[in-house]
Scaffold this motif. Structure first.
Motif, PDB file in Angstrom:
ATOM      1  N   GLU A   1      48.122  38.762  46.404  1.00  0.00           N
ATOM      2  CA  GLU A   1      48.961  37.992  45.345  1.00  0.00           C
ATOM      3  C   GLU A   1      48.402  37.705  44.416  1.00  0.00           C
ATOM      4  OE1 GLU A   1      52.453  38.351  45.955  1.00  0.00           O
ATOM      5  OE2 GLU A   1      51.882  40.388  46.877  1.00  0.00           O
ATOM      6  N   ALA A   2      47.709  38.740  43.655  1.00  0.00           N
ATOM      7  CA  ALA A   2      47.348  38.495  42.539  1.00  0.00           C
ATOM      8  C   ALA A   2      47.888  36.840  41.087  1.00  0.00           C
ATOM      9  CB  ALA A   2      46.706  39.126  41.613  1.00  0.00           C
ATOM     10  N   ARG A   3      49.037  37.310  41.444  1.00  0.00           N
ATOM     11  CA  ARG A   3      49.905  36.932  39.777  1.00  0.00           C
ATOM     12  C   ARG A   3      50.457  35.139  40.952  1.00  0.00           C
ATOM     13  NH1 ARG A   3      52.397  39.999  36.564  1.00  0.00           N
ATOM     14  NH2 ARG A   3      50.023  41.980  35.362  1.00  0.00           N
ATOM     15  N   ALA A   4      50.688  35.672  42.135  1.00  0.00           N
ATOM     16  CA  ALA A   4      50.448  34.113  42.397  1.00  0.00           C
ATOM     17  C   ALA A   4      49.789  33.545  42.485  1.00  0.00           C
ATOM     18  CB  ALA A   4      51.641  34.513  43.567  1.00  0.00           C
ATOM     19  N   ALA A   5      48.420  33.885  42.613  1.00  0.00           N
ATOM     20  CA  ALA A   5      47.603  33.014  42.974  1.00  0.00           C
ATOM     21  C   ALA A   5      47.251  32.828  41.435  1.00  0.00           C
ATOM     22  CB  ALA A   5      46.212  33.709  43.572  1.00  0.00           C
ATOM     23  N   ILE A   6      46.768  33.426  40.843  1.00  0.00           N
ATOM     24  CA  ILE A   6      46.822  33.003  39.287  1.00  0.00           C
ATOM     25  C   ILE A   6      47.820  31.974  38.594  1.00  0.00           C
ATOM     26  CG2 ILE A   6      47.100  33.698  36.963  1.00  0.00           C
ATOM     27  CD1 ILE A   6      46.546  36.574  37.497  1.00  0.00           C
ATOM     28  N   ARG A   7      49.151  32.083  39.231  1.00  0.00           N
ATOM     29  CA  ARG A   7      49.729  30.392  38.486  1.00  0.00           C
ATOM     30  C   ARG A   7      49.354  29.389  39.687  1.00  0.00           C
ATOM     31  NH1 ARG A   7      53.987  34.674  39.732  1.00  0.00           N
ATOM     32  NH2 ARG A   7      54.450  33.606  41.305  1.00  0.00           N
ATOM     33  N   VAL A   8      48.817  29.864  40.581  1.00  0.00           N
ATOM     34  CA  VAL A   8      48.271  28.213  41.351  1.00  0.00           C
ATOM     35  C   VAL A   8      46.817  27.553  40.542  1.00  0.00           C
ATOM     36  CG1 VAL A   8      47.744  27.684  43.087  1.00  0.00           C
ATOM     37  CG2 VAL A   8      50.105  28.998  43.649  1.00  0.00           C
ATOM     38  N   LEU A   9      46.201  29.116  40.846  1.00  0.00           N
ATOM     39  CA  LEU A   9      45.151  28.240  39.927  1.00  0.00           C
ATOM     40  C   LEU A   9      45.141  27.415  37.902  1.00  0.00           C
ATOM     41  CD1 LEU A   9      42.677  31.475  41.670  1.00  0.00           C
ATOM     42  CD2 LEU A   9      42.755  29.398  41.924  1.00  0.00           C
ATOM     43  N   GLU A  10      45.532  28.559  37.899  1.00  0.00           N
ATOM     44  CA  GLU A  10      45.947  27.876  36.378  1.00  0.00           C
ATOM     45  C   GLU A  10      46.735  26.202  36.680  1.00  0.00           C
ATOM     46  OE1 GLU A  10      47.794  31.203  34.360  1.00  0.00           O
ATOM     47  OE2 GLU A  10      46.074  32.227  34.035  1.00  0.00           O
ATOM     48  N   LYS A  11      47.710  26.325  37.293  1.00  0.00           N
ATOM     49  CA  LYS A  11      48.273  24.400  37.292  1.00  0.00           C
ATOM     50  C   LYS A  11      47.380  24.152  37.428  1.00  0.00           C
ATOM     51  CE  LYS A  11      52.370  22.558  39.320  1.00  0.00           C
ATOM     52  NZ  LYS A  11      53.303  22.822  40.377  1.00  0.00           N
ATOM     53  N   GLN A  12      46.577  24.301  38.484  1.00  0.00           N
ATOM     54  CA  GLN A  12      45.499  23.218  39.220  1.00  0.00           C
ATOM     55  C   GLN A  12      44.476  23.192  38.224  1.00  0.00           C
ATOM     56  OE1 GLN A  12      45.421  21.081  41.210  1.00  0.00           O
ATOM     57  NE2 GLN A  12      43.260  20.453  42.641  1.00  0.00           N
TER      58      GLN A  12
ATOM     59  N   LEU B   1      42.144  37.583  38.432  1.00  0.00           N
ATOM     60  CA  LEU B   1      42.489  38.032  37.562  1.00  0.00           C
ATOM     61  C   LEU B   1      41.947  39.660  36.383  1.00  0.00           C
ATOM     62  CD1 LEU B   1      40.990  34.683  34.786  1.00  0.00           C
ATOM     63  CD2 LEU B   1      43.321  35.916  34.637  1.00  0.00           C
ATOM     64  N   ARG B   2      40.693  39.316  38.028  1.00  0.00           N
ATOM     65  CA  ARG B   2      40.504  40.910  37.944  1.00  0.00           C
ATOM     66  C   ARG B   2      41.403  42.245  38.771  1.00  0.00           C
ATOM     67  NH1 ARG B   2      34.694  42.282  39.750  1.00  0.00           N
ATOM     68  NH2 ARG B   2      34.387  44.786  39.651  1.00  0.00           N
ATOM     69  N   GLN B   3      41.504  40.867  39.919  1.00  0.00           N
ATOM     70  CA  GLN B   3      42.370  41.444  40.614  1.00  0.00           C
ATOM     71  C   GLN B   3      43.462  42.628  39.848  1.00  0.00           C
ATOM     72  OE1 GLN B   3      42.571  40.747  44.950  1.00  0.00           O
ATOM     73  NE2 GLN B   3      44.380  41.212  45.267  1.00  0.00           N
ATOM     74  N   ASP B   4      43.823  41.288  39.314  1.00  0.00           N
ATOM     75  CA  ASP B   4      45.971  41.649  38.348  1.00  0.00           C
ATOM     76  C   ASP B   4      44.758  42.550  36.789  1.00  0.00           C
ATOM     77  OD1 ASP B   4      48.503  41.302  37.981  1.00  0.00           O
ATOM     78  OD2 ASP B   4      47.627  40.187  36.446  1.00  0.00           O
ATOM     79  N   ASP B   5      44.328  43.211  36.833  1.00  0.00           N
ATOM     80  CA  ASP B   5      43.501  44.135  35.835  1.00  0.00           C
ATOM     81  C   ASP B   5      43.362  43.263  33.987  1.00  0.00           C
ATOM     82  OD1 ASP B   5      43.043  46.113  37.871  1.00  0.00           O
ATOM     83  OD2 ASP B   5      45.737  47.251  37.351  1.00  0.00           O
ATOM     84  N   ASP B   6      43.025  41.861  34.604  1.00  0.00           N
ATOM     85  CA  ASP B   6      42.496  41.101  33.393  1.00  0.00           C
ATOM     86  C   ASP B   6      41.115  41.138  33.156  1.00  0.00           C
ATOM     87  OD1 ASP B   6      42.548  39.905  30.851  1.00  0.00           O
ATOM     88  OD2 ASP B   6      44.556  37.746  31.866  1.00  0.00           O
ATOM     89  N   ASP B   7      40.079  42.220  33.070  1.00  0.00           N
ATOM     90  CA  ASP B   7      39.490  41.652  33.672  1.00  0.00           C
ATOM     91  C   ASP B   7      38.146  40.489  31.588  1.00  0.00           C
ATOM     92  OD1 ASP B   7      38.941  44.124  34.671  1.00  0.00           O
ATOM     93  OD2 ASP B   7      38.319  45.287  33.940  1.00  0.00           O
ATOM     94  N   ALA B   8      38.790  41.171  30.757  1.00  0.00           N
ATOM     95  CA  ALA B   8      38.686  40.133  29.719  1.00  0.00           C
ATOM     96  C   ALA B   8      38.830  38.138  29.838  1.00  0.00           C
ATOM     97  CB  ALA B   8      39.895  39.741  28.150  1.00  0.00           C
TER      98      ALA B   8
ATOM     99  N   MET C   1      31.933  45.098  35.280  1.00  0.00           N
ATOM    100  CA  MET C   1      33.229  45.656  34.032  1.00  0.00           C
ATOM    101  C   MET C   1      32.756  45.632  32.573  1.00  0.00           C
ATOM    102  SD  MET C   1      36.032  42.538  35.243  1.00  0.00           S
ATOM    103  CE  MET C   1      34.856  41.125  34.749  1.00  0.00           C
ATOM    104  N   GLY C   2      31.078  46.191  32.775  1.00  0.00           N
ATOM    105  CA  GLY C   2      30.697  45.973  31.645  1.00  0.00           C
ATOM    106  C   GLY C   2      30.412  45.133  30.567  1.00  0.00           C
ATOM    107  N   TYR C   3      30.700  44.017  31.331  1.00  0.00           N
ATOM    108  CA  TYR C   3      30.644  42.519  30.208  1.00  0.00           C
ATOM    109  C   TYR C   3      29.071  42.429  30.460  1.00  0.00           C
ATOM    110  CZ  TYR C   3      35.525  42.492  29.363  1.00  0.00           C
ATOM    111  OH  TYR C   3      37.136  42.337  28.983  1.00  0.00           O
ATOM    112  N   ALA C   4      28.151  41.705  29.026  1.00  0.00           N
ATOM    113  CA  ALA C   4      27.454  40.759  29.551  1.00  0.00           C
ATOM    114  C   ALA C   4      26.823  39.568  29.681  1.00  0.00           C
ATOM    115  CB  ALA C   4      26.861  40.285  27.420  1.00  0.00           C
ATOM    116  N   GLU C   5      25.866  39.242  30.687  1.00  0.00           N
ATOM    117  CA  GLU C   5      26.433  38.057  31.433  1.00  0.00           C
ATOM    118  C   GLU C   5      26.283  36.947  30.436  1.00  0.00           C
ATOM    119  OE1 GLU C   5      22.778  35.873  34.642  1.00  0.00           O
ATOM    120  OE2 GLU C   5      22.742  38.495  34.222  1.00  0.00           O
TER     121      GLU C   5
END
Length: 374
Positions: free
Chosen positions: A299-310, A328-335, A367-371
């Motif tokens: 339940e990535a979307r539900a988890a994101i809502r809880v985490l962003e609120k916190q 966010l990664r599980q929800d395909d939001d790599d950025a 994900m192809g991002y620099a460290e």
């Protein structure tokens, strides 16, 4: 070797009958032996849902069993044989790892009133990447007939063990993914989490029709958590043999079997499910733990809502950032995930959380991002 490639291509195109898959894999191994090239070819075809793919997965499993028996660390407890790579993250804490598994095992056996006739072998891999490389398939699966599970070292205890234990009701399984996965979720998740997610869907007016959910289980993004919610409520009924009857016999089709076992129609069971959810007391847990539980259940979307609120209340918490990055990664939001991982890398961490930075670096690389923080 081109001969092996042609054989596999012919098999996948249907030129070679599926019944000849075993012979085909044997030919591949005879040509290439256990070379890296053969292993890559097996991994490639293990990802296919074909007879050759099934044989390739079986061959990779056999190879890994031999590897683990010869070079991995073996640790035993009353109900488990644990096999871990020499550099396992749990190498210094194997007894505690097994103690958590034993506690889950005892809870599952008490709930199902059945037990395997021997120890369960746990292959605990260092990472999903390691498991995928060695086995050619994602980690987090059980082979009940072999009393064997393959998991990442930090997978929550209980889910795969439940599959192995329940199989012993009739040593064949129910053949119903809704029932089998729902039972595993109900017996492994944090208390209340399937019901919390299902209650949220009920409040939004989008709790699905039970009959459609059972029939089209694999099409539901949140099918696991919904099945876990319903089966958890079945476990609470004053009928200890209900799940056994559903697993082992009755009319063909899960809906008919459920009506026969409970004496209720699907419409009545739908109403019972909704009423039971409406009566659930709110789950009061520390928000980060709640979000991690939701994330584990897909339940990535539900988890994101809880985490962003916190996060608005605790803006610089490493566990919060790590969980948010995963969600966010599980929800395909790599950025968004990369941004959260970069915030984590910029934080000073105590020694017991240092592993988070290593996981963050691995994820950024994948994900192809620099460290470095941009």
């Amino acid at each position: 070797m081109p001969h092996a490639g042609l054989i596999y291509t012919a098999l996948l195109m249907g030129t070679i009958k599926p019944l000849h898959a075993a012979l085909t894999v044997c030919i591949i191994l005879a040509i290439w032996g256990c070379s890296p090239q053969a292993h890559r070819q097996l991994r490639r075809h293990a990802a296919t849902d074909t007879a050759a793919g099934r044989m390739a997965r079986r061959q990779l499993l056999e190879e890994n069993r031999a590897r683990a028996d010869s070079s991995w660390t073996r640790t035993e407890s009353h109900h488990f044989i644990l096999l871990t790579p020499p550099d396992s993250p749990v190498a210094a804490d194997l007894d505690a790892f097994l103690a958590r598994r034993e506690a889950a095992y005892e809870r599952i056996v008490a709930a199902l009133k059945v037990a395997p006739d021997g120890p369960i072998r746990i292959y605990a891999y260092n990472s999903g990447r390691q498991g995928g490389t060695l086995l050619g398939q994602p980690l987090g699966f059980a082979l009940p007939a072999e009393r064997e599970i393959h998991v990442r070292w930090d997978q929550e205890p209980g889910h795969e063990e439940a599959h192995v234990v329940a199989w012993n009701w009739d040593q064949s399984g129910s053949g119903e993914p809704f029932l089998e996965e729902g039972l595993a979720v109900a017996l492994s998740s944090h208390p209340g989490s399937p019901q919390a997610a299902a209650t949220d869907l009920l409040a939004q007016g989008v709790l699905p029709d039970l009959g459609d959910l059972m029939e089209n289980f694999s099409r539901y993004r949140n099918g696991y958590v919904l099945a876990g919610s319903f089966v958890a409520l079945l476990l609470e009924r004053d009928d200890p043999d209900l799940l056994r009857r559903l697993y082992t016999g009755g009319p063909p089709g899960l809906a008919e079997r459920l009506e026969d076992a409970t004496g209720q129609t699907l419409a009545q069971l739908q109403t019972w499910w909704e009423t039971s959810l409406a009566a659930q007391e709110p789950v009061t847990r520390e928000p980060v733990l709640e979000a991690l539980s939701l994330l584990h259940l897909g339940e990535a979307r539900a988890a994101i809502r809880v985490l962003e609120k916190q996060r608005r209340n605790v803006p610089a918490h490493p566990v919060l950032e790590f969980a948010l990055a995963q969600a966010l990664r599980q929800d395909d939001d790599d950025a968004g995930s990369a941004l959260a991982f970069h915030r984590l890398l910029a934080m000073p961490l105590p020694y017991n959380l240092a592993w988070m930075k290593q996981r963050a670096r691995e994820a950024l690389s994948e994900m192809g991002y620099a460290e470095e923080v941009p």
